[in-house]
Motif scaffolding. Structure first.
Motif, PDB file in Angstrom:
ATOM      1  N   GLU A 144     -14.980  -1.288  38.058  1.00 36.01           N
ATOM      2  CA  GLU A 144     -15.079  -0.022  38.781  1.00 36.01           C
ATOM      3  C   GLU A 144     -15.665   1.076  37.895  1.00 36.01           C
ATOM      4  N   GLY A 145     -16.857   1.558  38.269  1.00 35.45           N
ATOM      5  CA  GLY A 145     -17.516   2.645  37.546  1.00 35.45           C
ATOM      6  C   GLY A 145     -18.446   2.214  36.432  1.00 35.45           C
ATOM      7  N   LEU A 146     -18.475   0.899  36.105  1.00 36.19           N
ATOM      8  CA  LEU A 146     -19.324   0.405  35.026  1.00 36.19           C
ATOM      9  C   LEU A 146     -20.019  -0.884  35.456  1.00 36.19           C
ATOM     10  N   ALA A 147     -21.327  -0.945  35.205  1.00 35.48           N
ATOM     11  CA  ALA A 147     -22.085  -2.163  35.484  1.00 35.48           C
ATOM     12  C   ALA A 147     -23.179  -2.321  34.431  1.00 35.48           C
ATOM     13  N   VAL A 148     -23.458  -3.567  34.069  1.00 35.00           N
ATOM     14  CA  VAL A 148     -24.510  -3.874  33.102  1.00 35.00           C
ATOM     15  C   VAL A 148     -25.426  -4.925  33.709  1.00 35.00           C
ATOM     16  N   ILE A 149     -26.716  -4.601  33.810  1.00 30.18           N
ATOM     17  CA  ILE A 149     -27.710  -5.529  34.346  1.00 30.18           C
ATOM     18  C   ILE A 149     -28.442  -6.173  33.180  1.00 30.18           C
ATOM     19  N   CYS A 150     -28.395  -7.506  33.101  1.00 27.40           N
ATOM     20  CA  CYS A 150     -28.975  -8.247  31.972  1.00 27.40           C
ATOM     21  C   CYS A 150     -29.946  -9.311  32.459  1.00 27.40           C
ATOM     22  N   LEU A 151     -30.873  -9.650  31.590  1.00 29.49           N
ATOM     23  CA  LEU A 151     -31.723 -10.818  31.763  1.00 29.49           C
ATOM     24  C   LEU A 151     -31.407 -11.791  30.633  1.00 29.49           C
ATOM     25  N   LEU A 152     -31.153 -13.041  30.982  1.00 28.77           N
ATOM     26  CA  LEU A 152     -30.841 -14.058  29.984  1.00 28.77           C
ATOM     27  C   LEU A 152     -32.092 -14.887  29.736  1.00 28.77           C
ATOM     28  N   THR A 153     -32.742 -14.630  28.617  1.00 29.52           N
ATOM     29  CA  THR A 153     -33.928 -15.386  28.257  1.00 29.52           C
ATOM     30  C   THR A 153     -33.514 -16.601  27.447  1.00 29.52           C
ATOM     31  N   GLN A 154     -34.502 -17.386  27.024  1.00 32.47           N
ATOM     32  CA  GLN A 154     -34.188 -18.579  26.258  1.00 32.47           C
ATOM     33  C   GLN A 154     -33.625 -18.224  24.889  1.00 32.47           C
ATOM     34  N   PHE A 155     -33.921 -17.018  24.403  1.00 29.73           N
ATOM     35  CA  PHE A 155     -33.563 -16.682  23.037  1.00 29.73           C
ATOM     36  C   PHE A 155     -32.534 -15.568  22.916  1.00 29.73           C
ATOM     37  N   THR A 157     -30.053 -12.225  25.152  1.00 30.91           N
ATOM     38  CA  THR A 157     -29.640 -11.523  26.359  1.00 30.91           C
ATOM     39  C   THR A 157     -30.119 -10.079  26.258  1.00 30.91           C
ATOM     40  N   VAL A 158     -30.965  -9.685  27.197  1.00 32.11           N
ATOM     41  CA  VAL A 158     -31.579  -8.355  27.171  1.00 32.11           C
ATOM     42  C   VAL A 158     -30.894  -7.462  28.198  1.00 32.11           C
ATOM     43  N   VAL A 159     -30.323  -6.352  27.752  1.00 30.58           N
ATOM     44  CA  VAL A 159     -29.726  -5.382  28.670  1.00 30.58           C
ATOM     45  C   VAL A 159     -30.842  -4.509  29.241  1.00 30.58           C
ATOM     46  N   ARG A 160     -31.045  -4.579  30.549  1.00 31.52           N
ATOM     47  CA  ARG A 160     -32.091  -3.777  31.175  1.00 31.52           C
ATOM     48  C   ARG A 160     -31.576  -2.425  31.660  1.00 31.52           C
ATOM     49  N   GLN A 161     -30.305  -2.364  32.045  1.00 32.50           N
ATOM     50  CA  GLN A 161     -29.752  -1.086  32.501  1.00 32.50           C
ATOM     51  C   GLN A 161     -28.227  -1.108  32.409  1.00 32.50           C
ATOM     52  N   LYS A 162     -27.677   0.010  31.949  1.00 33.24           N
ATOM     53  CA  LYS A 162     -26.235   0.194  31.957  1.00 33.24           C
ATOM     54  C   LYS A 162     -25.927   1.332  32.906  1.00 33.24           C
ATOM     55  N   ILE A 163     -25.045   1.077  33.857  1.00 32.07           N
ATOM     56  CA  ILE A 163     -24.736   2.058  34.901  1.00 32.07           C
ATOM     57  C   ILE A 163     -23.295   2.519  34.742  1.00 32.07           C
ATOM     58  N   GLU A 164     -23.112   3.817  34.640  1.00 32.98           N
ATOM     59  CA  GLU A 164     -21.775   4.400  34.567  1.00 32.98           C
ATOM     60  C   GLU A 164     -21.669   5.524  35.592  1.00 32.98           C
ATOM     61  N   VAL A 165     -20.746   5.390  36.515  1.00 33.37           N
ATOM     62  CA  VAL A 165     -20.554   6.373  37.581  1.00 33.37           C
ATOM     63  C   VAL A 165     -19.072   6.734  37.649  1.00 33.37           C
ATOM     64  N   PRO A 166     -18.735   8.012  37.483  1.00 34.00           N
ATOM     65  CA  PRO A 166     -17.315   8.391  37.614  1.00 34.00           C
ATOM     66  C   PRO A 166     -16.850   8.238  39.056  1.00 34.00           C
ATOM     67  N   ILE A 167     -15.749   7.529  39.239  1.00 29.29           N
ATOM     68  CA  ILE A 167     -15.210   7.308  40.583  1.00 29.29           C
ATOM     69  C   ILE A 167     -13.838   7.970  40.669  1.00 29.29           C
ATOM     70  N   PRO A 168     -13.695   8.987  41.522  1.00 31.12           N
ATOM     71  CA  PRO A 168     -12.388   9.666  41.656  1.00 31.12           C
ATOM     72  C   PRO A 168     -11.298   8.702  42.121  1.00 31.12           C
ATOM     73  N   ARG A 169     -10.090   8.954  41.672  1.00 30.33           N
ATOM     74  CA  ARG A 169      -8.974   8.113  42.102  1.00 30.33           C
ATOM     75  C   ARG A 169      -8.612   8.394  43.555  1.00 30.33           C
ATOM     76  N   LYS A 170      -7.980   7.398  44.153  1.00 26.99           N
ATOM     77  CA  LYS A 170      -7.482   7.602  45.514  1.00 26.99           C
ATOM     78  C   LYS A 170      -6.318   8.582  45.484  1.00 26.99           C
ATOM     79  N   ARG A 171      -6.313   9.507  46.424  1.00 28.92           N
ATOM     80  CA  ARG A 171      -5.222  10.480  46.490  1.00 28.92           C
ATOM     81  C   ARG A 171      -4.439  10.287  47.786  1.00 28.92           C
TER      82      ARG A 171
END
Length: 298
Positions: A144-155, A157-171
């Motif tokens: 929740e709030g964090l994602a990492v998009i990777c490509l796995l090559t033969q040699f 693991t390349v991180v193409r994008q790191k996504i961080e989004v603040p998500i408010p708690r349920k009230r």
């Protein structure tokens, strides 16, 4: 990577002229370069000049330099490669023996010369220049709030994008802000997948997360694809593989790649072949440890 020219003598001395075309190529170059090799590349150097009035100005001049390599620094995240050494071909801007640092750039040719090219280095060049050896596995790890998009090559693991989004708690009494935050989060992952994953090459896209984040995102993505008539996602629906991971960080991929069920699904991909090779090596080492030695001399 593109090979422009290669000349290796019978003594195994010679040079190669290469052009890095993607970040992974910098990793290959880093593994090719050794101390006392010679590198010729284009660079920018500040040159001081004095006018007739005595004032001094500094101009940035682009020139070709050939250095004898002494130090190499590789920034994995940025894909940047910096090589330091002494100039061995004198010109009007840089004297013989002066130190200079070359920053290798994408799509800029360079020439690497060695006194002796070994078979492993020549094979690495061949592999790096083979257009078929591309990333055929993609992975998105998320929580929740964090994602990492990777490509796995033969040699690597390349991180193409790191996504961080603040998500408010349920009230108590309302979940509107929480749901909006989740929607923004999923929307960014969806856009990231579209931007960074080449579905014509990739055979499997792993979606991994703890809990049900991956399932909820997959439902969101399919609903959006149907709504927008996104054929790229809809036609490749079968390529998505939903798996459990302990976290949404990149390191969670290691446990995924060692799962027997995942291995079976990835059997014909290059990344899985690399995992199989290293597992085989470790098994051999456990069964017959006397076959490997390392120490100061090695």
């Amino acid at each position: 990577m593109k090979l422009l020219k290669q000349f290796i003598e019978k003594s195994r001395a010679g040079y190669v002229r290469l052009v890095p075309e993607q970040p992974e190529d910098m990793w290959h170059i880093y593994n090719l370069i050794q101390k006392e090799d010679q590198l010729e590349a284009s660079t920018v150097r500040g040159v001081k000049s004095e006018t007739t009035t005595g004032s001094v100005s500094t101009d940035r001049v682009r020139l070709k330099l050939t250095i004898s390599i002494e130090d190499v620094f590789f920034d994995v995240q940025a894909g940047a490669l910096r090589i330091n050494g002494r100039n061995i071909v004198e010109n009007k801007f840089v004297g013989f023996g002066q130190y200079h640092t070359l920053d290798l750039e994408m799509n800029q040719p360079f020439t690497l010369s060695k006194r002796e090219w070994d078979l492993i280095s020549l094979q690495r060049i061949k592999d790096a220049c083979d257009i078929t050896r591309q990333a055929d596995v993609a992975a998105v790890t998320m929580q929740e709030g964090l994602a990492v998009i990777c490509l796995l090559t033969q040699f690597m693991t390349v991180v193409r994008q790191k996504i961080e989004v603040p998500i408010p708690r349920k009230r108590r009494g309302t979940t509107t802000n929480h749901e909006k935050g989740v929607q923004r989060f999923y929307e960014q992952i969806y856009r990231g997948i579209k931007q960074h994953i080449d579905f014509s090459v990739v055979k499997v896209i792993i979606l991994g997360s703890p809990g049900f984040v991956r399932d909820q995102f997959f439902e969101y993505m399919m609903a959006q694809a149907i709504k927008a008539e996104d054929k790229t996602i809809l036609d490749n629906k079968a390529k998505f593989l939903l798996v459990h991971t302990s976290s949404g960080h990149k390191g969670a991929l290691e446990e995924v790649m060692r799962d027997p069920q995942i291995k079976a699904r990835l059997a014909d991909t290059k990344a899985a072949q690399e995992v199989k090779a290293i597992d085989s090596f470790y098994q051999m080492l456990n069964n017959n440890p006397d076959r490997a030695f390392y120490g100061y001399a090695d």
